[in-house]
Write an enzyme that holds these catalytic residues in place. Structure first.
Site, mmCIF file in Angstrom:
data_model
loop_
_atom_site.group_PDB
_atom_site.id
_atom_site.type_symbol
_atom_site.label_atom_id
_atom_site.label_comp_id
_atom_site.label_asym_id
_atom_site.label_seq_id
_atom_site.Cartn_x
_atom_site.Cartn_y
_atom_site.Cartn_z
ATOM 1 N N LYS A 1 0.702 -1.139 -0.020
ATOM 2 C CA LYS A 1 -0.093 -0.007 -0.078
ATOM 3 C C LYS A 1 0.754 1.300 0.073
ATOM 4 O O LYS A 1 0.443 2.232 -0.673
ATOM 5 C CB LYS A 1 -0.985 -0.051 1.102
ATOM 6 N N LYS A 14 -3.565 -10.620 -6.748
ATOM 7 C CA LYS A 14 -4.943 -10.818 -5.997
ATOM 8 C C LYS A 14 -6.242 -9.968 -6.610
ATOM 9 O O LYS A 14 -5.742 -8.835 -6.892
ATOM 10 C CB LYS A 14 -4.817 -11.053 -4.591
ATOM 11 N N LYS A 30 -10.489 -4.831 -4.093
ATOM 12 C CA LYS A 30 -11.444 -3.767 -4.304
ATOM 13 C C LYS A 30 -10.962 -2.476 -4.745
ATOM 14 O O LYS A 30 -11.586 -1.930 -5.554
ATOM 15 C CB LYS A 30 -11.788 -3.479 -2.716
#
Ligand code: ATP
Ligand code: LTN
Length: 344
Positions: free
Chosen positions: A129, A211, A214
């Site tokens: 992130k 993966k 969202k």
């Protein structure tokens, strides 16, 4: 007759005594996708009858990455209705929004004083992130796993249903609880992860090396509420290999293996049976069948969500009841943690 009643009573009490304490949560960061559902939410629904479950909308986690303040409440409401639409029953478990129980923040502060910064910097999610949001690497993002540990430890959870990507955070939670218990005396239960054998990581349809997530909700991700045409388009354009066999091979045929996993979870058929069923058929046939299966499987969830959305008072009042129940447990754990640390 009396004996029979006694036996039934004993069984009910005993089943309750044997039930495991479960905690889990999802961040309200947008429509959840089939990876979240398979890796996490579906399992919650399956275990809520037997276990003592607490399911949380973890809004304080959602603000650790860039977000719109104006849409946060909508995202919280959407996720809360999604839980119910997927089958979570507030009469069977405790269901609430994290920020309504302030003890999460208090425990996170206390735990933070016991966790070396190096352990947080090593977290894969923090590294990923941070790369994604290079200009906004906040202390909140670094400290995220401390808050997650607090979420779990506050409720004495023995097990935590999660996707594989959260395993590292659960290990940090366990290490934190063990370190705290040995330094300040026995305070926390050490939780175990519950990771599904199948579908622990559902991969992106457009890039099966990554993966499904969202935050990348383009062609690679299928929302639980995706409309049928869009499901068909995304499935038909899913990335696969140049081979022809519909065969599970997670190393060399990541795209097809991912689709086989999705098909297997929703059809409840084994991968072997699906391989046999589609033997001799082309990727196009298999992709179309997977899309049709998904459209039919997701239809009831989509319809139930629409029904719940018509009744926001019900949703907010169930969340408030849940927060009141959760707070009672959290207050007890906090008292113990404060006293053991020498605080009042
Ligand atoms: P974001 O992109 O906002 O980080 P996310 O898609 O990673 O979101 P989370 O809210 O972080 O989703 O995760 C909710 C739950 O879903 C967690 O238990 C997580 O392990 C699980 N999960 C997330 N992505 C997948 C996936 N691709 N396959 C299986 N489980 C997943
Ligand atoms: N970190 C998790 C969400 C999360 C969670 C939790 C999961 C926050 N607190 C407690 C299980 C238990 C994620 O990013 N998916």
């Amino acid at each position: 007759m009396e004996n029979c009643i006694l036996i039934c009573y004993y069984l009910v009490i005993n089943t309750k005594l044997e039930s495991m304490k479960i905690f889990s949560g999802i961040r309200p960061t947008g429509d959840i996708h089939i990876g979240n559902y398979i890796g996490s939410l579906k399992r919650w629904v399956e275990i809520q009858d037997e276990e003592d479950c607490i399911f949380c909308v973890v809004d304080w986690h959602a603000i650790t990455t860039p977000y719109e303040a104006k849409t946060l409440q909508k995202n919280i409401f959407d996720l809360a209705t999604t839980y119910l639409a997927a089958g979570i029953d507030p009469n069977k478990c405790t269901y609430f929004v994290q920020s309504q129980v302030k003890e999460h923040a208090e425990l996170a502060w206390l735990l933070g004083t016991t966790i070396p910064v190096g352990e947080l910097q090593r977290m894969t999610q923090f590294k990923d992130k941070s790369l994604k949001h290079k200009d906004n690497i906040t202390a909140g993002l670094l400290n995220y796993p401390i808050l997650m540990a607090a979420d779990i430890l506050l409720y004495n959870a023995e097990a935590v249903p999660i996707g594989k990507d959260q395993k590292q955070h659960l290990e940090l939670t366990r290490d934190t609880a063990e370190r705290f218990n040995s330094k300040y005396g026995n305070t926390f239960v050490i939780p175990e992860p519950i990771i599904p054998e199948q579908g622990a990581t559902i991969m992106s349809l457009s890039d099966p090396e990554k993966k499904m997530s969202k935050s990348d909700n383009g062609k690679g991700s299928i929302s639980l509420f995706e409309d049928p045409d869009s499901i068909m388009t995304k499935l038909m354009s899913a990335t696969t290999d140049s081979d022809k066999d519909i065969r599970f091979d997670a190393e060399n045929k990541k795209g097809i293996s991912n689709l086989l996993t999705i098909y297997s979870v929703f059809s409840k058929k084994s991968v072997k049976d699906i391989e046999n069923e589609f033997s001799g058929k082309g990727y196009g046939d298999f992709k179309k069948a997977t899309a049709e299966l998904l459209i039919e499987s997701l239809r009831p969830i989509r319809e139930k969500k629409k029904e719940y959305e018509k009744n926001p008072d019900y949703i907010w009042s169930e969340l408030e009841k849940g927060a009141n129940k959760a707070r009672k447990i959290a207050e007890e754990t906090m008292k113990k943690a404060r006293v053991n640390m020498g605080l009042k």
